[in-house]
Structure formats: C-alpha cells, structure tokens
Design a protein around this motif. Structure first.
Motif, short mmCIF file in Angstrom:
data_model
loop_
_atom_site.label_atom_id
_atom_site.label_comp_id
_atom_site.label_asym_id
_atom_site.label_seq_id
_atom_site.Cartn_x
_atom_site.Cartn_y
_atom_site.Cartn_z
N ALA A 201 6.99 11.81 -14.77
CA ALA A 201 5.65 12.29 -15.13
C ALA A 201 5.73 13.67 -15.77
O ALA A 201 5.02 13.96 -16.74
CB ALA A 201 4.75 12.33 -13.89
N THR A 202 6.60 14.53 -15.26
CA THR A 202 6.76 15.87 -15.82
C THR A 202 7.25 15.78 -17.26
O THR A 202 6.66 16.39 -18.16
CB THR A 202 7.76 16.69 -14.97
N ALA A 203 8.31 15.02 -17.49
CA ALA A 203 8.87 14.90 -18.84
C ALA A 203 7.87 14.25 -19.79
O ALA A 203 7.65 14.74 -20.91
CB ALA A 203 10.17 14.10 -18.79
N TYR A 204 7.24 13.17 -19.37
CA TYR A 204 6.27 12.45 -20.20
C TYR A 204 5.08 13.35 -20.54
O TYR A 204 4.67 13.45 -21.69
CB TYR A 204 5.80 11.20 -19.47
N GLY A 205 4.54 14.02 -19.54
CA GLY A 205 3.38 14.88 -19.76
C GLY A 205 3.68 16.05 -20.68
O GLY A 205 2.86 16.42 -21.52
N MET A 206 4.87 16.63 -20.55
CA MET A 206 5.25 17.75 -21.41
C MET A 206 5.45 17.27 -22.85
O MET A 206 5.07 17.95 -23.80
CB MET A 206 6.52 18.40 -20.88
N GLU A 207 6.04 16.10 -23.01
CA GLU A 207 6.28 15.54 -24.35
C GLU A 207 4.98 15.16 -25.03
O GLU A 207 4.78 15.42 -26.22
CB GLU A 207 7.19 14.32 -24.25
N ARG A 208 4.07 14.55 -24.30
CA ARG A 208 2.82 14.03 -24.87
C ARG A 208 1.66 15.01 -24.84
O ARG A 208 0.63 14.78 -25.46
CB ARG A 208 2.40 12.76 -24.14
N GLY A 209 1.77 16.07 -24.07
CA GLY A 209 0.69 17.05 -23.99
C GLY A 209 -0.47 16.60 -23.13
O GLY A 209 -1.61 17.02 -23.37
N ILE A 210 -0.21 15.78 -22.11
CA ILE A 210 -1.34 15.26 -21.32
C ILE A 210 -1.92 16.28 -20.35
O ILE A 210 -3.03 16.10 -19.88
CB ILE A 210 -0.99 13.96 -20.57
N PHE A 211 -1.21 17.36 -20.05
CA PHE A 211 -1.70 18.31 -19.06
C PHE A 211 -2.73 19.27 -19.63
O PHE A 211 -3.77 19.50 -19.02
CB PHE A 211 -0.55 19.08 -18.43
N THR A 212 -2.46 19.84 -20.79
CA THR A 212 -3.36 20.84 -21.36
C THR A 212 -3.67 20.59 -22.84
O THR A 212 -4.39 21.36 -23.45
CB THR A 212 -2.75 22.25 -21.26
N GLY A 213 -3.10 19.53 -23.39
CA GLY A 213 -3.25 19.27 -24.83
C GLY A 213 -2.14 19.91 -25.65
O GLY A 213 -2.03 19.66 -26.84
N LYS A 214 -1.31 20.73 -25.02
CA LYS A 214 -0.17 21.37 -25.68
C LYS A 214 1.09 20.60 -25.34
O LYS A 214 1.29 20.19 -24.20
CB LYS A 214 -0.01 22.83 -25.22
N LYS A 215 1.97 20.41 -26.34
CA LYS A 215 3.23 19.70 -26.15
C LYS A 215 4.39 20.68 -26.17
O LYS A 215 4.32 21.73 -26.81
CB LYS A 215 3.45 18.70 -27.28
N LEU A 216 5.48 20.30 -25.54
CA LEU A 216 6.68 21.13 -25.57
C LEU A 216 7.14 21.39 -27.00
O LEU A 216 7.51 22.51 -27.35
CB LEU A 216 7.80 20.48 -24.75
N SER A 217 7.06 20.38 -27.85
CA SER A 217 7.51 20.54 -29.24
C SER A 217 6.64 21.52 -30.03
O SER A 217 7.06 21.98 -31.10
CB SER A 217 7.53 19.19 -29.95
N ASP A 218 5.46 21.87 -29.52
CA ASP A 218 4.65 22.89 -30.17
C ASP A 218 5.31 24.27 -30.07
O ASP A 218 5.03 25.15 -30.88
CB ASP A 218 3.26 22.99 -29.51
N TYR A 219 6.18 24.45 -29.08
CA TYR A 219 6.76 25.76 -28.81
C TYR A 219 8.28 25.80 -28.87
O TYR A 219 8.87 26.85 -29.12
CB TYR A 219 6.32 26.25 -27.42
N VAL A 220 8.92 24.66 -28.59
CA VAL A 220 10.38 24.60 -28.60
C VAL A 220 10.78 23.47 -29.54
O VAL A 220 10.51 22.30 -29.27
CB VAL A 220 10.95 24.37 -27.18
N ASN A 221 11.40 23.87 -30.66
CA ASN A 221 11.81 22.91 -31.67
C ASN A 221 12.92 23.52 -32.51
O ASN A 221 13.44 24.58 -32.17
CB ASN A 221 10.59 22.48 -32.53
N ASP A 222 13.29 22.88 -33.61
CA ASP A 222 14.38 23.39 -34.44
C ASP A 222 14.09 24.75 -35.05
O ASP A 222 15.00 25.51 -35.34
CB ASP A 222 14.70 22.39 -35.56
N GLU A 223 12.82 25.07 -35.26
CA GLU A 223 12.44 26.33 -35.90
C GLU A 223 12.23 27.49 -34.93
O GLU A 223 12.36 28.64 -35.30
CB GLU A 223 11.18 26.17 -36.76
#
Length: 124
Positions: free
Chosen positions: A66-88
């Motif tokens: 649930a932690t991994a899925y929620g962080m990937e999809r943004g189900i907790f706050t609408g923000k996704k991990l990829s919004d902040y941690v990515n190649d750039e």
C-alpha cells in the motif's frame, strides 16, 4: 459523523458514507491509509477486499505494498513520488508532500540521502 458540512463533504467524497466509516477506515499500515476509497483502491490492486477487512492493512506485506502503490499513484495527497524524485531532480524534502505535507521533511530527507548513498556504494 463529521462535525462540519465541509468535513462531511470531504468524508463523502472519499467514500465514507455510513455512520462509523471514519473509525472503520481510520489510518492503518506504514503510512496510515485512510478513507474507504483508498482501502478499496489498494485492495483492488492486490486482490484483497480491504473495504470488508480493513484490519488486513496491518499485515506487513499489505502495508508495504500500500505504501509503494500510494506513493507511486499519489493516492494519499494527490502528489506522486515521481513529482519530486526522477531523472532530473531528487527533491527529498518536498517529496514528503506525497504522504503527509512537510511534517519532519528535513529529517526524512536526510534518511533518503543516506540510504541513496548506501545503495550507490553497494552498487545497487
């Protein structure tokens, strides 16, 4: 039942429509998953009816997923991990927004930086 119309509407928007749903779908698991709609979404993805068995969110495998899925999809706050941690960029402080605003963001960011350096040293 929620004490204001705004809170009642938020609860309804998140699937809590019956008396007692707030308690039934209270925070559980590593990231304190809340709301009936989130229990349903996670449950659908892993094939477990978490809406009917919300205490299963306390099982380590389900809580981790649930932690991994929620962080990937943004189900907790609408923000996704990829919004902040990515190649750039690697904005570990603001990445905290994906779960719980900026609460303890600097401390958690320091853990992420340390963990990343360990992985890099181990060539993972």
């Amino acid at each position: 039942m929620a004490d204001t119309e705004k809170h009642r509407q938020r609860a309804t928007d998140n699937g809590n429509t019956e008396q007692g749903d707030g308690y039934t779908y209270r925070g559980r698991g590593y990231v304190q998953v809340t709301w009936k709609k989130n229990y349903q979404a996670v449950g659908q993805q892993i094939g477990v009816d978490l809406a009917s068995e919300p205490d299963r969110m306390l099982e380590p495998e389900i809580a981790a997923w649930a932690t991994a899925y929620g962080m990937e999809r943004g189900i907790f706050t609408g923000k996704k991990l990829s919004d902040y941690v990515n190649d750039e960029r690697q904005d570990y402080v603001n990445a905290r927004r994906i779960i719980n605003g900026l609460d303890q963001a600097d401390t958690i960011a320091s853990f992420a930086i340390r963990f990343k350096s360990i992985l890099e040293a181990a060539k993972c």
